[in-house]
Design a protein around this motif. Structure first.
Motif, short mmCIF file in Angstrom:
data_model
loop_
_atom_site.label_atom_id
_atom_site.label_comp_id
_atom_site.label_asym_id
_atom_site.label_seq_id
_atom_site.Cartn_x
_atom_site.Cartn_y
_atom_site.Cartn_z
N ALA A 58 0.98 -1.26 0.10
CA ALA A 58 0.02 -0.14 0.16
C ALA A 58 0.91 1.17 0.13
N LYS A 59 1.92 1.37 0.91
CA LYS A 59 2.70 2.44 0.81
C LYS A 59 3.53 2.61 -0.16
N ARG A 60 3.87 1.48 -0.93
CA ARG A 60 4.80 1.63 -1.98
C ARG A 60 4.12 2.37 -3.26
N ILE A 61 2.76 1.98 -3.21
CA ILE A 61 2.09 2.51 -4.40
C ILE A 61 1.36 3.64 -4.15
N GLY A 62 1.51 4.17 -3.05
CA GLY A 62 1.14 5.70 -2.62
C GLY A 62 -0.36 5.90 -1.71
N TYR A 63 -0.61 4.78 -1.11
CA TYR A 63 -1.78 4.63 -0.03
C TYR A 63 -1.24 4.88 1.09
N THR A 64 -1.78 5.79 1.93
CA THR A 64 -1.30 5.80 3.50
C THR A 64 -2.10 4.75 4.38
N SER A 65 -2.84 4.28 3.95
CA SER A 65 -3.45 3.08 4.86
C SER A 65 -3.73 1.93 4.07
N GLU A 66 -3.63 0.72 4.87
CA GLU A 66 -3.92 -0.56 4.35
C GLU A 66 -5.47 -0.64 4.03
N PHE A 67 -6.11 -0.12 4.64
CA PHE A 67 -7.57 -0.07 4.52
C PHE A 67 -7.89 0.73 3.22
N ALA A 68 -7.47 1.76 3.04
CA ALA A 68 -7.90 2.46 1.64
C ALA A 68 -7.39 1.73 0.37
N PHE A 69 -6.08 1.20 0.50
CA PHE A 69 -5.65 0.37 -0.58
C PHE A 69 -6.60 -0.88 -0.65
N SER A 70 -6.69 -1.49 0.47
CA SER A 70 -7.74 -2.70 0.48
C SER A 70 -9.01 -2.44 -0.51
N ARG A 71 -9.46 -1.45 -0.05
CA ARG A 71 -11.01 -0.90 -0.79
C ARG A 71 -10.85 -0.73 -1.93
N ALA A 72 -9.72 0.24 -2.27
CA ALA A 72 -9.49 0.46 -3.83
C ALA A 72 -9.24 -0.91 -4.57
N PHE A 73 -8.26 -1.65 -4.11
CA PHE A 73 -7.72 -2.82 -4.86
C PHE A 73 -9.55 -3.77 -5.01
N SER A 74 -10.19 -3.74 -3.98
CA SER A 74 -11.13 -4.80 -4.10
C SER A 74 -12.30 -3.89 -5.10
N ARG A 75 -12.47 -2.70 -5.22
CA ARG A 75 -13.17 -2.08 -6.16
C ARG A 75 -12.72 -2.13 -7.53
N THR A 76 -11.38 -2.34 -7.63
CA THR A 76 -10.92 -2.68 -9.11
C THR A 76 -10.91 -4.12 -9.62
N PHE A 77 -10.60 -5.11 -8.68
CA PHE A 77 -10.34 -6.43 -9.17
C PHE A 77 -11.76 -7.38 -8.52
N GLY A 78 -12.63 -6.94 -7.64
CA GLY A 78 -13.66 -7.48 -7.31
C GLY A 78 -13.23 -8.40 -6.01
N ILE A 79 -12.01 -8.49 -5.61
CA ILE A 79 -11.78 -9.40 -4.50
C ILE A 79 -10.68 -8.68 -3.61
N PRO A 80 -10.68 -8.90 -2.27
CA PRO A 80 -9.77 -8.19 -1.68
C PRO A 80 -8.31 -8.63 -1.90
N PRO A 81 -7.11 -7.75 -1.73
CA PRO A 81 -5.84 -8.46 -2.13
C PRO A 81 -5.33 -9.40 -1.43
N SER A 82 -5.76 -9.98 -0.50
CA SER A 82 -5.13 -11.10 0.32
C SER A 82 -5.63 -12.24 -0.37
N HIS A 83 -7.07 -12.17 -1.00
CA HIS A 83 -7.66 -13.14 -1.85
C HIS A 83 -6.84 -13.35 -3.08
N TYR A 84 -6.72 -12.18 -3.62
CA TYR A 84 -5.95 -12.05 -5.04
C TYR A 84 -4.76 -13.02 -4.77
N ARG A 85 -4.07 -12.61 -3.87
CA ARG A 85 -2.51 -13.21 -3.58
C ARG A 85 -2.79 -14.75 -3.56
N THR A 86 -3.54 -15.21 -2.97
CA THR A 86 -3.95 -16.61 -2.52
C THR A 86 -4.28 -17.32 -3.76
N ALA A 87 -5.41 -16.59 -4.60
CA ALA A 87 -5.59 -17.20 -5.90
C ALA A 87 -4.67 -17.25 -7.10
#
Length: 104
Positions: A58-87
């Motif tokens: 999250a910090k590396r790509i410019g987000y200040t919080s993991e929560f904001a990053f997770s919400r943005a990622f979920s909106r983009t890909f339809g799944i949370p980042p942790s599920h994306y990584r596992t899949a």
């Protein structure tokens, strides 16, 4: 109260509106959409290729919080980042297994 009506310009001398129009016609999407998409593409790659914690990605790509990053990622890909990584890791393992030569 006086309002500042001076047109805003970029460092190149273009107005923001002109820059946005030119960017959109050249790239095919507005600057903020492009930036958001590129950030998420970079995050997806980091999730697939590293074990970095979500907070670090999250910090590396410019987000200040993991929560904001997770919400943005979920909106983009339809799944949370942790599920994306596992899949993505399961897909990679499956592809490696199906591409390995069999010995009879």
């Amino acid at each position: 109260m006086l309002r500042d009506t001076t047109p805003r310009t970029t460092s190149g001398g273009l107005s923001r509106a002109t820059l946005t129009r030119r960017f959109t016609s050249t790239i095919g999407e507005p600057p903020l959409c492009y930036l958001r998409r590129r950030r998420m593409e970079l995050a997806a790659r980091r999730l697939r290729e590293s074990d970095d914690p979500l907070t670090a990605i999250a910090k590396r790509i410019g987000y200040t919080s993991e929560f904001a990053f997770s919400r943005a990622f979920s909106r983009t890909f339809g799944i949370p980042p942790s599920h994306y990584r596992t899949a993505s890791r399961q897909d990679r393992r499956h592809n490696q297994e199906s591409n390995s030569p069999t010995h009879d």
